[in-house]
Motif scaffolding. Structure first.
Motif, mmCIF file in Angstrom:
data_model
loop_
_atom_site.group_PDB
_atom_site.id
_atom_site.type_symbol
_atom_site.label_atom_id
_atom_site.label_comp_id
_atom_site.label_asym_id
_atom_site.label_seq_id
_atom_site.Cartn_x
_atom_site.Cartn_y
_atom_site.Cartn_z
ATOM 1 N N THR A 66 0.881 -1.091 -0.077
ATOM 2 C CA THR A 66 0.003 0.069 0.098
ATOM 3 C C THR A 66 0.643 1.332 0.084
ATOM 4 O O THR A 66 0.394 2.046 -0.714
ATOM 5 C CB THR A 66 -1.099 -0.056 1.381
ATOM 6 N N SER A 67 1.864 1.194 0.668
ATOM 7 C CA SER A 67 2.786 2.457 0.704
ATOM 8 C C SER A 67 3.506 2.778 -0.450
ATOM 9 O O SER A 67 3.678 3.826 -0.996
ATOM 10 C CB SER A 67 3.760 2.326 1.822
ATOM 11 N N ILE A 68 3.799 1.534 -1.151
ATOM 12 C CA ILE A 68 4.529 1.776 -2.685
ATOM 13 C C ILE A 68 3.406 2.146 -3.696
ATOM 14 O O ILE A 68 3.684 3.205 -4.363
ATOM 15 C CB ILE A 68 5.065 0.374 -3.078
ATOM 16 N N LEU A 69 2.198 1.943 -3.474
ATOM 17 C CA LEU A 69 1.151 2.411 -4.321
ATOM 18 C C LEU A 69 1.017 3.872 -4.231
ATOM 19 O O LEU A 69 0.726 4.463 -4.965
ATOM 20 C CB LEU A 69 -0.217 1.353 -4.291
ATOM 21 N N TRP A 70 1.051 4.136 -2.746
ATOM 22 C CA TRP A 70 0.746 5.570 -2.422
ATOM 23 C C TRP A 70 1.684 6.317 -2.939
ATOM 24 O O TRP A 70 1.424 7.547 -3.341
ATOM 25 C CB TRP A 70 0.679 5.589 -0.908
ATOM 26 N N VAL A 71 3.110 6.257 -2.686
ATOM 27 C CA VAL A 71 3.981 6.985 -3.169
ATOM 28 C C VAL A 71 3.918 6.984 -4.878
ATOM 29 O O VAL A 71 4.144 8.172 -5.295
ATOM 30 C CB VAL A 71 5.323 6.375 -2.913
ATOM 31 N N ALA A 72 3.544 6.042 -5.344
ATOM 32 C CA ALA A 72 3.412 5.830 -6.933
ATOM 33 C C ALA A 72 2.216 7.015 -7.470
ATOM 34 O O ALA A 72 2.464 7.677 -8.419
ATOM 35 C CB ALA A 72 3.309 4.736 -7.593
#
Length: 139
Positions: A66-72
């Motif tokens: 979720t954090s990777i998707l949020w940053v992207a």
């Protein structure tokens, strides 16, 4: 209503199927316990440790994803915002250039609305994924 005295042994409640289990096991003296090298508490601790580890892996992988998707999505939102500002300047200069050349003005209203709606959806996704990420971090 008269109170009927109930013996202490019957009053203690062990669960709804206690009598069935006692009658199925037979007399206590005839049942022999099987000895193993594992204590039941050791098995409980091992299963509890494994359950906790699997739960940690699940929450950690979900929060990482979720954090990777949020940053992207946050980077995509910033790129859309900057790109839209550059595109609006380009439209302004193009309209002035066409006006000076005596041509008809181009209509960018549909394209502008589409880009604004895309930015709005991305902003909502950034907020929602940020909330999900904080829920996983809180766990």
């Amino acid at each position: 209503m008269p109170v009927i005295p109930i013996p202490r042994r019957v009053r203690s409640f062990h669960g709804p199927h206690t009598t069935c289990l006692h009658s199925a096991c037979g007399p206590v003296r005839t049942t022999h316990l099987v000895r193993t090298k594992y204590n039941s508490f050791d098995i409980y601790l091992k299963s509890r440790w494994m359950y906790g580890f699997i739960r940690f892996l699940l929450y950690f992988s979900c929060s990482l994803f979720t954090s990777i998707l949020w940053v992207a999505l946050f980077i995509l939102f910033c790129l859309q915002y900057l790109g839209f500002r550059i595109f609006l300047r380009f439209q302004y200069k193009l309209v002035i250039l066409l006006f000076l050349l005596g041509r008809r003005r181009m209509d960018f209203s549909l394209l502008n609305e589409l880009l604004i709606n895309c930015i709005h959806v991305t902003m909502l996704l950034v907020g929602g994924l940020g909330w999900c990420f904080m829920v996983f971090v809180d766990m």
